[in-house]
Design an enzyme around this catalytic site. Structure first.
Site, PDB file in Angstrom:
ATOM      1  N   HIS A 278       0.833  -1.205   0.000  1.00  0.00           N
ATOM      2  CA  HIS A 278       0.000   0.000   0.000  1.00  0.00           C
ATOM      3  C   HIS A 278       0.867   1.255   0.000  1.00  0.00           C
ATOM      4  CE1 HIS A 278      -3.163  -2.588   2.188  1.00  0.00           C
ATOM      5  NE2 HIS A 278      -3.619  -2.372   0.969  1.00  0.00           N
TER       6      HIS A 278
ATOM      7  N   LYS B  78     -14.456  -9.135   4.937  1.00  0.00           N
ATOM      8  CA  LYS B  78     -13.327  -8.469   5.587  1.00  0.00           C
ATOM      9  C   LYS B  78     -13.764  -7.805   6.880  1.00  0.00           C
ATOM     10  CE  LYS B  78     -10.715  -7.396   1.414  1.00  0.00           C
ATOM     11  NZ  LYS B  78     -10.045  -6.342   0.666  1.00  0.00           N
TER      12      LYS B  78
ATOM     13  N   ARG C  43      -2.908  -5.919  -7.947  1.00  0.00           N
ATOM     14  CA  ARG C  43      -1.806  -6.840  -7.670  1.00  0.00           C
ATOM     15  C   ARG C  43      -1.675  -7.907  -8.729  1.00  0.00           C
ATOM     16  NH1 ARG C  43      -3.666  -8.002  -1.764  1.00  0.00           N
ATOM     17  NH2 ARG C  43      -5.255  -8.779  -3.134  1.00  0.00           N
TER      18      ARG C  43
ATOM     19  N   SER D 232      -3.274  -7.526   2.952  1.00  0.00           N
ATOM     20  CA  SER D 232      -3.548  -7.303   4.371  1.00  0.00           C
ATOM     21  C   SER D 232      -4.021  -8.584   5.043  1.00  0.00           C
ATOM     22  CB  SER D 232      -4.613  -6.220   4.537  1.00  0.00           C
ATOM     23  OG  SER D 232      -4.139  -4.985   4.088  1.00  0.00           O
TER      24      SER D 232
END
Length: 162
Positions: free
Chosen positions: A18, A44, A93, A131
């Site tokens: 990030h 999440k 990504r 994450s």
């Protein structure tokens, strides 16, 4: 372009991937607003509160004078309008991210027609970091020092001790 909203999800926790994207974007734009989402999704559940995530992001990115970190808990489109941003910057990504990001970009184009979505890919050494993976490794006692800022590593260790 003077204002850019950077929206990298919930930033939970902010990883070196990030911060790499934000650092590179800070060279491209005069003013960046890192927007940290306050709403958890079904998939999440954040480790840190919104306030804690904003604080950690602020600490990690404090060396960048043209970057601000702000929370938001509404539609990203509303946040972007309020900030008068011209661009939503997102990270990609892998190819697997593209379909979801394409859908988000298309929806945001409908909600805020004058705002463009741009994508940056992470540096190769960060492409595999997420994450979720960092949280899992930390929760299982693994060393995450290569993946996050030392302040984030300390916060994770403290939180996971509870």
């Amino acid at each position: 372009m003077s204002v850019v909203a950077v929206y990298p999800g919930t930033f939970d926790p902010i990883t070196n991937g990030h911060s790499d994207l934000v650092e590179r974007a800070a060279k491209l734009f005069d003013h960046l607003i890192v927007a940290v989402a306050g709403y958890p999704s079904a998939s999440k559940q954040p480790t840190f509160t919104l306030s804690e995530r904003v604080g950690l992001c602020g600490e990690v990115l404090s060396h960048l004078p043209n970057v601000e970190v702000h929370p938001f808990e509404n539609l990203l489109a509303e946040f972007v309008n309020r900030c008068e941003a011209q661009v939503i910057l997102r990270g990609l990504r892998a190819v697997s991210d593209f379909e979801h990001e394409f859908q988000l970009a298309s929806m945001n184009r409908q909600l805020v027609p004058g705002v463009e979505t741009m994508f940056l890919t992470p540096a190769e050494q960060y492409a595999y970091i997420s994450s979720s993976l960092v949280r899992e490794v930390a929760a299982l006692g693994g060393d995450v020092s290569r993946f996050v800022h030392p302040r984030v590593q300390a916060a994770l260790a403290e939180r996971l001790r509870r």
